[in-house]
Structures are given as structure tokens and as C-alpha cells.
Design an enzyme around this catalytic site. Structure first.
Site, PDB file in Angstrom:
ATOM      1  N   GLN A   1       0.838  -1.213   0.000  1.00 16.01           N
ATOM      2  CA  GLN A   1       0.000   0.000   0.000  1.00 16.01           C
ATOM      3  C   GLN A   1       0.866   1.254   0.000  1.00 16.01           C
ATOM      4  OE1 GLN A   1      -3.119   0.755  -0.350  1.00 16.01           O
ATOM      5  NE2 GLN A   1      -3.997  -1.280  -0.437  1.00 16.01           N
ATOM      6  N   SER A   2       1.993   1.198  -0.680  1.00  6.16           N
ATOM      7  CA  SER A   2       2.933   2.317  -0.678  1.00  6.16           C
ATOM      8  C   SER A   2       2.328   3.598  -1.262  1.00  6.16           C
ATOM      9  CB  SER A   2       4.161   1.929  -1.505  1.00  6.16           C
ATOM     10  OG  SER A   2       4.941   3.063  -1.817  1.00  6.16           O
ATOM     11  N   ASN A   3       2.405   4.672  -0.488  1.00 10.96           N
ATOM     12  CA  ASN A   3       2.008   5.979  -1.024  1.00 10.96           C
ATOM     13  C   ASN A   3       3.022   6.486  -2.043  1.00 10.96           C
ATOM     14  OD1 ASN A   3      -0.415   6.588   0.463  1.00 10.96           O
ATOM     15  ND2 ASN A   3       0.876   6.755   2.278  1.00 10.96           N
TER      16      ASN A   3
ATOM     17  N   ALA B   1       4.799   4.648  -4.134  1.00 10.46           N
ATOM     18  CA  ALA B   1       4.579   3.958  -5.407  1.00 10.46           C
ATOM     19  C   ALA B   1       3.382   4.570  -6.130  1.00 10.46           C
ATOM     20  CB  ALA B   1       4.358   2.468  -5.155  1.00 10.46           C
TER      21      ALA B   1
END
Ligand SMILES: *Cc1c(COP(=O)(O)O)cnc(C)c1O
Length: 334
Positions: free
Chosen positions: A76-78, A80
Site C-alpha cells: 500500500q505504498s504511497n 509507489a
């Protein structure tokens, strides 16, 4: 006005300056004077602190003739998601190498990654950052073999150029405070890959003082020695700016007391701080990053550790409240 970074290439991605305002009801509720720096506000792909970094990082990618950006991150990388959004704007392809298991639902940032047409290479079960970096290098090698020109982004877009984005952010905040005749004693922000803190402490070194900067650690395993990594990032960023300043371990303030069981693990303190900000100011924080930093603000006020004015730096990512399982955890104990 000339700044140390005005010579560096910069893409226009963020709407700057982001808003800065006082939180009158939240301040009254906790007994401290708290302002908020709204990096959660912006028009590019749900905004957040990564957009500032990407202005410098992706301008560099373009200058080097890259046509595809490869970034590693949590599922859930912001960073990325923000990179995927920025690549849409700049006409670059984006490949995400994400850790962890394939979730059952394509929710939160994963959904946005798909909407922004990022290629997602997911490695089920791999949460080891060194392994993830190796996997990303393999992806880049394959891309090069097919004639593409990949550009590598570290976790959180926290390269030295990314940190420069936050040295510029420091300058922006001080200008906004100054224009209102205000001064701040403390800045509190969430920290994981370290670029935000590195940039802010570099900004502080460049202005030879100013509010103290407190980073609240929300991830423990991205780097073996996160404080040393922050010093290295700030020093390399200073080098890029040809700035004659030294950032040492003494400038770094990284507090891991609000991490709880680990990255993305909910804590009751964060949930209650998130509820308080929502019910007093109608501003949303997330339980993974900004909520844990906000919990530190609430605790600091309670302990009398926040004299004067505190700026809570909202680093974005609020839409994580919609990604399972965070919603229920947020309302627990309500
Ligand atoms: C990435 C992120 C942070 C931490 O910033 P770093 O520069 O990686 O330390 C804080 N808050 C949010 C919402 C983020 O996405």
C-alpha cells in the site's frame, strides 16, 4: 529569490505552497497551540509528501533520458502510488515492485496504481527490503535488455534528490510562518524511509536554526540504522546543493515510541488521535503514517513537551482509511 536548489531541474507536480493553518478546536482539546501543514492537499493523484520529492527526482529521470521508472515499496505504498501518478503527468512508464502478499482486494493505493496504469510486479511473501531491491534490479535489467531506459527509485522516493524536496519544503514553511508573523517551536511528522526528515533537518542546517524537527518512526525495517540513513541522505543532499553545511546524528530526532507492533499495525493512540482531529477539525489522518505522528502530538501536549507553537506536518495518505482492515480498527474503542 535564489535558493540553493534553484539550479536543479524540477518538474511541476505539487501545488505549492501547500496550505498552513491553525487548528483552533484541536488545539483547545489537547491544550497546545497546533498548526497543520497540509501536504495531504494537492491535485496530483491524491497528493501526499512524496510529490515534493518526485518534483526533483523525476526531473532528474527525464534529464537522464529515462523512459520508465522502477520503484520498490510496501503493497500500500504511497510513494509507489504517487510515482505512478507523477509518471502519468510526465509521460513516463512506471513499474512498481511491491512487497508482501497479494491482497484479496485491489483496494486503496493498489486500486489507484491500477488506475494510473502502473505495471505491478508483486513478490508474494517477500518483505525483506534487500531482497526487494534485488528484485527491482532484475526488473531493470530485463527492461534494459528490451531496449528501455529504466530509472531506479528507492523506497519512499528517498534519494538525496528526494530529500532536497523537503529542504525546499522547510524553506516554504518558514516563509509562510514569517508572512504571518508567527514562529514555531516544534515540527512533528511521520517518518519511514527518511527523506522527509533528512530534507527538513538539512533545511534547518541551511537556515542555521529554526523549529526543532521531531520525526515519529512508523516503520522499523527499511534500513538497518534509520538515523544513520537520515544523516547520509541529508549529507548527500547537501552535496547536491554544494552547500557548506554539516548534518550530524545530533540533528536527527527519530522517536520510535509510537510505532506499536510495526509498520501499518494499528495503535489505539493513533486511532484516538485520528478520531479527535476528525471530530474537531474534519481533517482525516491515516493509521499507518500521519495518525502515529498525530498521536505523538497529543502525547506531547499531555506531557507538557510542546511549548509555543507546534506544526503538525500532515504527510498525506489519508485514503488508507478505506483500505481494509483499517476502518474497523479506527472505530474500535469509540
Ligand atoms: C512516506 C510517508 C511518510 C514518511 O516519509 P519518509 O520520507 O518516507 O520518511 C509519512 N507519511 C506518509 C503518509 C507517507 O506516505
Amino acid at each position: 529569490m535564489s535558493t540553493p536548489w534553484s539550479e536543479l531541474p524540477r518538474a511541476t507536480l505539487a501545488e505549492l505552497p501547500t496550505p498552513l493553518h491553525r487548528l483552533p478546536r484541536f488545539s483547545a482539546a489537547i491544550g497546545a497551540d497546533v498548526w497543520i501543514k497540509r501536504d495531504d492537499v494537492g491535485e496530483l493523484g491524491l497528493a501526499g509528501n512524496k510529490v515534493r520529492k518526485l518534483e526533483f527526482v523525476l526531473a532528474d529521470a527525464r534529464r537522464r533520458g529515462a523512459d520508465v521508472v522502477v520503484i520498490v515499496g510496501a503493497a500500500q505504498s504511497n510513494a509507489a502510488r504517487a510515482a505512478a501518478a507523477a509518471c502519468v503527468r510526465l509521460g513516463l512508464r512506471c513499474v512498481l515492485v511491491l512487497s508482501g502478499d497479494q491482497p484479496h482486494e485491489t483496494a486503496g493505493n493498489l486500486l489507484l496504481d491500477r488506475l494510473f496504469r502502473a505495471d505491478v510486479v508483486r513478490f508474494a511473501g517477500t518483505t525483506d527490503w534487500a531482497e526487494l531491491e534485488q528484485a527491482a534490479e532484475q526488473v531493470r535489467e530485463d527492461l534494459r535488455a528490451r531496449g528501455a531506459s529504466p530509472y531506479a527509485l528507492p523506497a519512499g522516493a528517498s534519494s538525496p534528490l528526494g530529500a532536497v524536496g523537503f529542504a525546499a519544503a522547510w524553506h516554504e514553511l518558514l516563509g509562510q510562518l514569517d508572512a504571518r508573523g508567527a514562529t514555531a517551536s516544534t515540527i512533528v511528522h511521520a517518518s519511514s524511509s527518511g527523506g522527509t526528515h533528512a530534507g527538513l533537518v538539512l533545511g534547518r542546517a541551511l537556515t542555521n536554526g529554526g523549529p526543532r524537527v521531531r520525526a515519529i518512526g512508523v516503520a522499523a525495517d527499511i534500513h538497518p540504522d534509520p538515523a544513520a540513513q537520515i544523516v547520509a541522505l541529508a549529507s548527500d543532499a547537501a552535496g547536491l546543493l554544494h552547500a557548506d553545511v554539516e548534518v550530524t546524528a545530533g540533528d536527527v530526532s527519530l522517536d520510535m515510541a509510537f510505532l506499536g507492533a510495526g509498520y501499518a499495525a494499528p495503535t489505539p493512540e493513533a486511532a484516538s488521535a485520528i478520531r479527535l482531529l476528525a471530530e474537531t477539525e474534519a481533517i482525516v489522518c491515516d493509521p499507518v503514517y500521519s495518525g502515529k505522528a498525530l498521536a505523538a502530538v497529543v502525547a506531547g501536549a499531555r506531557d507538557g513537551a510542546l511549548p509555543g507553537t507546534t506544526v503538525f506536518w500532515h504527510t498525506g495518505g489519508y485514503h488508507a482509511v478505506f483500505a481494509p482492515p483499517h476502518g474497523d480498527a479506527l472505530l474500535d474503542g469509540d
